[in-house]
Design an enzyme around this catalytic site. Structure first.
Site, PDB file in Angstrom:
ATOM      1  N   PHE A 147       0.859  -1.185   0.000  1.00 12.97           N
ATOM      2  CA  PHE A 147       0.000   0.000   0.000  1.00 12.97           C
ATOM      3  C   PHE A 147       0.895   1.236   0.000  1.00 12.97           C
ATOM      4  O   PHE A 147       1.741   1.391   0.877  1.00 12.97           O
ATOM      5  CB  PHE A 147      -0.927   0.030   1.220  1.00 12.97           C
ATOM      6  CG  PHE A 147      -1.869   1.194   1.177  1.00 12.97           C
ATOM      7  CD1 PHE A 147      -3.029   1.144   0.411  1.00 12.97           C
ATOM      8  CD2 PHE A 147      -1.588   2.374   1.862  1.00 12.97           C
ATOM      9  CE1 PHE A 147      -3.893   2.232   0.334  1.00 12.97           C
ATOM     10  CE2 PHE A 147      -2.452   3.463   1.797  1.00 12.97           C
ATOM     11  CZ  PHE A 147      -3.601   3.390   1.034  1.00 12.97           C
TER      12      PHE A 147
ATOM     13  N   ASP B  53       9.186   2.644   1.723  1.00 19.77           N
ATOM     14  CA  ASP B  53       8.021   3.405   2.143  1.00 19.77           C
ATOM     15  C   ASP B  53       7.857   3.178   3.642  1.00 19.77           C
ATOM     16  O   ASP B  53       7.391   2.134   4.085  1.00 19.77           O
ATOM     17  CB  ASP B  53       6.771   2.937   1.375  1.00 19.77           C
ATOM     18  CG  ASP B  53       5.506   3.660   1.813  1.00 19.77           C
ATOM     19  OD1 ASP B  53       5.504   4.263   2.904  1.00 19.77           O
ATOM     20  OD2 ASP B  53       4.512   3.612   1.067  1.00 19.77           O
TER      21      ASP B  53
ATOM     22  N   LYS C 266       2.527   9.722   8.326  1.00 26.29           N
ATOM     23  CA  LYS C 266       1.715   9.336   9.491  1.00 26.29           C
ATOM     24  C   LYS C 266       2.154   9.951  10.837  1.00 26.29           C
ATOM     25  O   LYS C 266       1.638  10.988  11.211  1.00 26.29           O
ATOM     26  CB  LYS C 266       1.588   7.824   9.547  1.00 26.29           C
ATOM     27  CG  LYS C 266       0.701   7.299   8.396  1.00 26.29           C
ATOM     28  CD  LYS C 266       0.183   5.908   8.627  1.00 26.29           C
ATOM     29  CE  LYS C 266      -1.012   5.591   7.759  1.00 26.29           C
ATOM     30  NZ  LYS C 266      -0.702   5.056   6.439  1.00 26.29           N
TER      31      LYS C 266
HETATM   32  C1  LIG Z   1      -0.913   5.319   4.997  1.00 24.73           C
HETATM   33  C2  LIG Z   1       0.146   4.914   4.040  1.00 24.73           C
HETATM   34  C3  LIG Z   1       0.381   5.645   2.852  1.00 24.73           C
HETATM   35  C4  LIG Z   1      -0.502   6.779   2.423  1.00 24.73           C
HETATM   36  O1  LIG Z   1      -0.417   7.871   3.290  1.00 24.73           O
HETATM   37  P1  LIG Z   1      -1.521   9.036   3.153  1.00 24.73           P
HETATM   38  O2  LIG Z   1      -1.058  10.049   4.170  1.00 24.73           O
HETATM   39  O3  LIG Z   1      -2.843   8.438   3.454  1.00 24.73           O
HETATM   40  O4  LIG Z   1      -1.421   9.556   1.772  1.00 24.73           O
HETATM   41  C5  LIG Z   1       1.425   5.256   2.055  1.00 24.73           C
HETATM   42  N1  LIG Z   1       2.215   4.214   2.379  1.00 24.73           N
HETATM   43  C6  LIG Z   1       2.020   3.497   3.498  1.00 24.73           C
HETATM   44  C7  LIG Z   1       2.935   2.355   3.810  1.00 24.73           C
HETATM   45  C8  LIG Z   1       0.969   3.810   4.362  1.00 24.73           C
HETATM   46  O5  LIG Z   1       0.767   3.074   5.448  1.00 24.73           O
END
Ligand SMILES: *Cc1c(COP(=O)(O)O)cnc(C)c1O
Length: 395
Positions: free
Chosen positions: A138, A223, A252
């Site tokens: 994700f 990420d 986050k």
């Molecule tokens: C939550 C998340 C995103 C997206 O972040 P947003 O602030 O919602 O755009 C991207 N990568 C990972 C691994 C995430 O957990």
């Protein structure tokens, strides 16, 4: 407004992307606790999906925000911004990065990482434009991060997506190897896949990927939107695995609840961005970066990395004991305070709902309960959760 009035307003005016939400609205919070508009108290074991690392209304963060609001909310990136420079320094001092660029969300930070990887090769005159990511990953909800996200349900309605992305099975080095071409610019992965239900990559796999990237002139992008800022018990997950990516992203928990994202990179790749190559109106503004500085300082002063490590061990020990007595629990996966408890398919939804009825907030990823509590978590908080889970399992 009472909860029914809020729900009615939402149904009339808010786009239905979140469907029927859990029937609560929180009005305030302190530490681990959230209080609804109706005065009911919930224990927050999700932390706003790994966002509120300091818990709710942390005095240090609240004070820093009050101070910043009284001075200045926003200027422009035409000018220097003191907390922006300070937060960039803090990230670099606590990670493998040499340089930082601020965005406003995780998806936007990832977009910045893709642009940086592409321009790095473009400026060398190399035709390397493809990015390989992993299935079940994700990476966000923008068109390009959806292209990177290896889940059909997020991609299907939005074709054509940004080209140049392919996905291979996670933790499968042979699959990755066979997808690499001379055009591969970057390999993108979450060191621990969060949204798919807490799946840590094997250290040996990550080591192989790092080596492959070095040998084939490929950039390694982590990420760390969900796994950074102390979640694993280290500042960043690349330290948890002791493997350095060339670029990583954060968001986050970085602002403790104030929206912010960051593209973090080694100098050799960061220097590909020249004036005008990338930008942002809000990115790194005084309010968001003052929050980030306060989050760093609070984690450090209150030794929350040590607490995350200790509470992780305690939590896993308690969950493992529970698993022995309850066959509904199939698996426990964790890295620090990112914890997944996988249940058998027929029980998962009921257990999740039962915890909510017992005033415990969690999230359900497939059949896996995902916990990402604030790093201020105590043994007493964990005992309370275990008791609630035990009751639900016995029901
Ligand atoms: C939550 C998340 C995103 C997206 O972040 P947003 O602030 O919602 O755009 C991207 N990568 C990972 C691994 C995430 O957990």
């Amino acid at each position: 407004m009472d909860i029914n009035q809020i729900i009615a307003l939402d149904e009339q005016y808010y786009m239905n992307t979140f469907g029927k939400r859990l029937p609560v609205c929180f009005a305030n919070g302190k530490g681990m606790e959230l209080v609804t508009t109706e005065g009911e108290i919930y224990q927050d074991f999700l932390g706003g999906i790994a966002v509120t690392a300091l818990g709710h209304s942390h005095p240090k963060l609240t004070e820093a925000l009050h101070k910043q609001v009284d001075c200045l909310l926003h200027t422009s990136n035409y000018y220097y911004v003191e907390p922006q420079a300070k937060l960039a320094k803090l990230i670099c001092e606590h990670s493998c990065a040499d340089k930082v660029f601020f965005a406003n969300s995780g998806a936007e930070a990832n977009e910045g990482a893709f642009k940086l990887a592409k321009i790095y090769f473009y400026k060398q005159g190399k035709n390397k434009t493809e990015i390989i990511s992993l299935k079940k990953s994700f990476h966000g909800r923008t068109l390009t991060t959806v292209a990177a996200t290896g889940q059909d349900k997020y991609q299907k309605p939005y074709h054509p997506l940004t080209p140049g992305f392919i996905q291979v099975a996670p933790n499968d080095f042979e699959a990755l190897l066979s997808a690499v071409t001379p055009n591969t610019a970057a390999i993108l992965l979450e060191p621990i896949q969060g949204e798919s239900g807490v799946h840590p990559m094997d250290k040996a796999y990550l080591e192989q990927v790092r080596k492959l990237c070095d040998e084939q002139d490929i950039l390694l992008i982590f990420d760390e939107v969900q796994t950074g800022m102390g979640r694993t018990g280290e500042w960043f997950a690349h330290q948890y695995f002791d493997i350095e990516p060339d670029i990583f992203t954060s968001a986050k928990a970085l602002g403790g609840g104030v929206p912010i994202g960051a593209v973090c990179a080694k100098d050799f790749v960061a220097s590909a961005f020249a004036p005008g190559d990338h930008g942002s109106t809000f990115g790194g503004n005084p309010l968001a970066t003052a929050a980030g500085v306060a989050v760093f300082e609070a984690i450090e002063e209150e030794k929350l990395l040590d607490n995350a490590k200790a509470m992780s061990l305690y939590f896993i020990e308690k969950l493992t004991a529970l698993k022995k007595a309850h066959p509904q629990i199939l698996d426990i996966r964790a890295a620090g305070l990112l914890i997944g408890v996988e249940f058998s398919e027929e029980h998962a939804k009921n257990i999740y709902n039962g915890l909510f009825r017992a005033n415990y907030l969690t999230s359900l990823c497939g059949n896996t309960l995902r916990l990402a509590p604030p790093l201020i978590l105590t043994k007493a908080d964990i005992d309370g959760f275990i008791e609630a889970l035990q009751d639900v399992l016995n029901a």
